[in-house]
Design a protein around this motif. Structure first.
Motif, PDB file in Angstrom:
ATOM      1  N   TRP A  27     -21.348  46.622   6.897  1.00 25.24           N
ATOM      2  CA  TRP A  27     -21.840  45.488   6.115  1.00 25.24           C
ATOM      3  C   TRP A  27     -21.424  44.210   6.831  1.00 25.24           C
ATOM      4  CZ3 TRP A  27     -25.157  45.677   2.175  1.00 25.24           C
ATOM      5  CH2 TRP A  27     -25.256  46.850   1.419  1.00 25.24           C
ATOM      6  N   TYR A  28     -22.370  43.285   6.940  1.00 23.95           N
ATOM      7  CA  TYR A  28     -22.130  41.939   7.432  1.00 23.95           C
ATOM      8  C   TYR A  28     -22.537  40.956   6.341  1.00 23.95           C
ATOM      9  CZ  TYR A  28     -21.353  42.965  12.415  1.00 23.95           C
ATOM     10  OH  TYR A  28     -20.838  43.390  13.625  1.00 23.95           O
ATOM     11  N   ARG A  29     -22.100  39.726   6.511  1.00 24.38           N
ATOM     12  CA  ARG A  29     -22.567  38.666   5.621  1.00 24.38           C
ATOM     13  C   ARG A  29     -22.704  37.357   6.403  1.00 24.38           C
ATOM     14  NH1 ARG A  29     -17.268  37.720   1.669  1.00 24.38           N
ATOM     15  NH2 ARG A  29     -15.918  36.729   3.236  1.00 24.38           N
ATOM     16  N   GLN A  30     -23.578  36.500   5.874  1.00 23.36           N
ATOM     17  CA  GLN A  30     -23.777  35.195   6.489  1.00 23.36           C
ATOM     18  C   GLN A  30     -23.875  34.151   5.392  1.00 23.36           C
ATOM     19  OE1 GLN A  30     -27.094  34.868   9.222  1.00 23.36           O
ATOM     20  NE2 GLN A  30     -26.105  33.144  10.249  1.00 23.36           N
ATOM     21  N   ALA A  31     -22.894  33.263   5.386  1.00 22.91           N
ATOM     22  CA  ALA A  31     -22.884  32.160   4.433  1.00 22.91           C
ATOM     23  C   ALA A  31     -23.681  30.987   4.999  1.00 22.91           C
ATOM     24  CB  ALA A  31     -21.451  31.737   4.147  1.00 22.91           C
ATOM     25  N   PRO A  32     -24.154  30.094   4.138  1.00 19.84           N
ATOM     26  CA  PRO A  32     -24.935  28.936   4.618  1.00 19.84           C
ATOM     27  C   PRO A  32     -24.156  28.139   5.652  1.00 19.84           C
ATOM     28  CG  PRO A  32     -25.091  29.132   2.240  1.00 19.84           C
ATOM     29  CD  PRO A  32     -24.067  30.129   2.667  1.00 19.84           C
ATOM     30  N   GLY A  33     -24.791  27.881   6.786  1.00 16.66           N
ATOM     31  CA  GLY A  33     -24.163  27.063   7.819  1.00 16.66           C
ATOM     32  C   GLY A  33     -23.092  27.751   8.632  1.00 16.66           C
ATOM     33  N   LYS A  34     -22.926  29.056   8.416  1.00 14.04           N
ATOM     34  CA  LYS A  34     -21.886  29.795   9.141  1.00 14.04           C
ATOM     35  C   LYS A  34     -22.494  30.952   9.926  1.00 14.04           C
ATOM     36  CE  LYS A  34     -18.017  28.713   6.086  1.00 14.04           C
ATOM     37  NZ  LYS A  34     -16.848  29.266   5.345  1.00 14.04           N
ATOM     38  N   GLU A  35     -21.701  31.470  10.876  1.00  7.75           N
ATOM     39  CA  GLU A  35     -22.157  32.619  11.642  1.00  7.75           C
ATOM     40  C   GLU A  35     -22.028  33.891  10.805  1.00  7.75           C
ATOM     41  OE1 GLU A  35     -21.086  31.045  16.160  1.00  7.75           O
ATOM     42  OE2 GLU A  35     -20.154  32.868  15.380  1.00  7.75           O
ATOM     43  N   ARG A  36     -22.847  34.876  11.173  1.00  6.94           N
ATOM     44  CA  ARG A  36     -22.754  36.168  10.521  1.00  6.94           C
ATOM     45  C   ARG A  36     -21.404  36.800  10.857  1.00  6.94           C
ATOM     46  NH1 ARG A  36     -28.203  39.703  10.614  1.00  6.94           N
ATOM     47  NH2 ARG A  36     -28.917  37.621  10.029  1.00  6.94           N
ATOM     48  N   GLU A  37     -20.763  37.414   9.844  1.00  2.00           N
ATOM     49  CA  GLU A  37     -19.448  37.994  10.060  1.00  2.00           C
ATOM     50  C   GLU A  37     -19.390  39.416   9.515  1.00  2.00           C
ATOM     51  OE1 GLU A  37     -16.390  35.848   7.983  1.00  2.00           O
ATOM     52  OE2 GLU A  37     -17.299  36.146   6.020  1.00  2.00           O
ATOM     53  N   LEU A  38     -18.567  40.221  10.176  1.00  2.00           N
ATOM     54  CA  LEU A  38     -18.371  41.606   9.759  1.00  2.00           C
ATOM     55  C   LEU A  38     -17.543  41.648   8.480  1.00  2.00           C
ATOM     56  CD1 LEU A  38     -18.607  44.660  10.461  1.00  2.00           C
ATOM     57  CD2 LEU A  38     -16.454  44.405  11.694  1.00  2.00           C
ATOM     58  N   VAL A  39     -18.000  42.439   7.518  1.00  2.00           N
ATOM     59  CA  VAL A  39     -17.288  42.574   6.251  1.00  2.00           C
ATOM     60  C   VAL A  39     -16.517  43.900   6.205  1.00  2.00           C
ATOM     61  CG1 VAL A  39     -17.561  42.768   3.750  1.00  2.00           C
ATOM     62  CG2 VAL A  39     -18.983  41.159   5.043  1.00  2.00           C
ATOM     63  N   ALA A  40     -17.218  45.002   6.488  1.00  2.00           N
ATOM     64  CA  ALA A  40     -16.585  46.315   6.382  1.00  2.00           C
ATOM     65  C   ALA A  40     -17.374  47.338   7.196  1.00  2.00           C
ATOM     66  CB  ALA A  40     -16.507  46.757   4.929  1.00  2.00           C
ATOM     67  N   THR A  41     -16.664  48.371   7.629  1.00  2.36           N
ATOM     68  CA  THR A  41     -17.251  49.441   8.429  1.00  2.36           C
ATOM     69  C   THR A  41     -16.830  50.778   7.864  1.00  2.36           C
ATOM     70  OG1 THR A  41     -17.160  48.074  10.428  1.00  2.36           O
ATOM     71  CG2 THR A  41     -17.331  50.446  10.750  1.00  2.36           C
ATOM     72  N   ILE A  42     -17.756  51.736   7.909  1.00  2.00           N
ATOM     73  CA  ILE A  42     -17.436  53.100   7.512  1.00  2.00           C
ATOM     74  C   ILE A  42     -17.976  54.051   8.578  1.00  2.00           C
ATOM     75  CG2 ILE A  42     -19.498  53.310   6.027  1.00  2.00           C
ATOM     76  CD1 ILE A  42     -17.667  55.068   4.168  1.00  2.00           C
ATOM     77  N   SER A  43     -17.106  54.945   9.061  1.00  2.00           N
ATOM     78  CA  SER A  43     -17.508  55.877  10.109  1.00  2.00           C
ATOM     79  C   SER A  43     -18.225  57.081   9.501  1.00  2.00           C
ATOM     80  CB  SER A  43     -16.276  56.338  10.880  1.00  2.00           C
ATOM     81  OG  SER A  43     -15.509  57.207  10.072  1.00  2.00           O
ATOM     82  N   SER A  44     -18.725  57.945  10.381  1.00  2.00           N
ATOM     83  CA  SER A  44     -19.376  59.170   9.905  1.00  2.00           C
ATOM     84  C   SER A  44     -18.385  60.040   9.147  1.00  2.00           C
ATOM     85  CB  SER A  44     -19.970  59.935  11.082  1.00  2.00           C
ATOM     86  OG  SER A  44     -18.959  60.241  12.033  1.00  2.00           O
ATOM     87  N   GLY A  45     -17.117  59.928   9.460  1.00  2.00           N
ATOM     88  CA  GLY A  45     -16.079  60.683   8.758  1.00  2.00           C
ATOM     89  C   GLY A  45     -15.469  59.939   7.583  1.00  2.00           C
ATOM     90  N   SER A  46     -16.113  58.807   7.222  1.00  2.00           N
ATOM     91  CA  SER A  46     -15.698  57.979   6.081  1.00  2.00           C
ATOM     92  C   SER A  46     -14.376  57.250   6.294  1.00  2.00           C
ATOM     93  CB  SER A  46     -15.675  58.778   4.769  1.00  2.00           C
ATOM     94  OG  SER A  46     -17.003  59.141   4.421  1.00  2.00           O
ATOM     95  N   ASN A  47     -13.996  57.039   7.550  1.00  2.00           N
ATOM     96  CA  ASN A  47     -12.885  56.122   7.819  1.00  2.00           C
ATOM     97  C   ASN A  47     -13.397  54.702   7.636  1.00  2.00           C
ATOM     98  OD1 ASN A  47     -10.904  58.095   8.617  1.00  2.00           O
ATOM     99  ND2 ASN A  47     -12.104  58.373  10.480  1.00  2.00           N
ATOM    100  N   THR A  48     -12.571  53.846   7.057  1.00  2.00           N
ATOM    101  CA  THR A  48     -13.026  52.506   6.707  1.00  2.00           C
ATOM    102  C   THR A  48     -12.152  51.426   7.329  1.00  2.00           C
ATOM    103  OG1 THR A  48     -11.721  52.512   4.678  1.00  2.00           O
ATOM    104  CG2 THR A  48     -13.991  53.291   4.513  1.00  2.00           C
ATOM    105  N   ASN A  49     -12.777  50.266   7.550  1.00  4.34           N
ATOM    106  CA  ASN A  49     -12.074  49.070   7.999  1.00  4.34           C
ATOM    107  C   ASN A  49     -12.676  47.864   7.305  1.00  4.34           C
ATOM    108  OD1 ASN A  49     -10.038  49.619  10.247  1.00  4.34           O
ATOM    109  ND2 ASN A  49     -11.787  50.818  10.902  1.00  4.34           N
ATOM    110  N   TYR A  50     -11.823  46.861   7.065  1.00  3.12           N
ATOM    111  CA  TYR A  50     -12.258  45.679   6.320  1.00  3.12           C
ATOM    112  C   TYR A  50     -11.818  44.395   7.016  1.00  3.12           C
ATOM    113  CZ  TYR A  50     -12.874  49.048   2.546  1.00  3.12           C
ATOM    114  OH  TYR A  50     -13.278  50.118   1.799  1.00  3.12           O
TER     115      TYR A  50
END
Length: 113
Positions: free
Chosen positions: A36-59
């Motif tokens: 998941w990424y997000r982009q706020a008005p006037g800002k660059e797109r930023e990474l929010v969270a990642t989930i691997s095929s094995g369901s490992n997560t990062n935020y």
């Protein structure tokens, strides 16, 4: 053909919750890392969270402890549960498949009283 379709955005008050969904098609969903990424008005797109095929997560630090990324491989769907929302979480949220650099169309999340 890879397709990613987000849903679940909307207007919510500070402190509220939303759950975003990303429905995937055109590939074997269970085998790939999704983000998941997000982009706020006037800002660059930023990474929010990642989930691997094995369901490992990062935020991202900004959402750690408030957001939870998950996936349901049987439904080819990824989720983002967002709790304790803040006005600074206001952004368009995008589903992204890194392997093919594929983006969804985005869903707007607005946190405001």
């Amino acid at each position: 053909q890879v397709q990613l379709v987000e849903s679940g955005g909307g207007l919510v008050q500070p402190g509220g919750s939303l759950r975003l969904s990303c429905a995937a098609s055109g590939f074997t969903f269970s085998r790939y890392t999704m983000t998941w990424y997000r982009q706020a008005p006037g800002k660059e797109r930023e990474l929010v969270a990642t989930i691997s095929s094995g369901s490992n997560t990062n935020y991202a630090d900004a959402v750690k402890g408030r957001f939870t990324i998950s996936r349901d491989n049987a439904k080819n769907t990824m989720y983002l549960q967002m709790n304790s929302l803040k006005p600074e979480d206001t952004a368009v949220y995008y589903c992204y498949r890194p392997f093919t650099a594929s983006w969804g169309q985005g869903t707007q999340v607005t946190v405001s009283s």
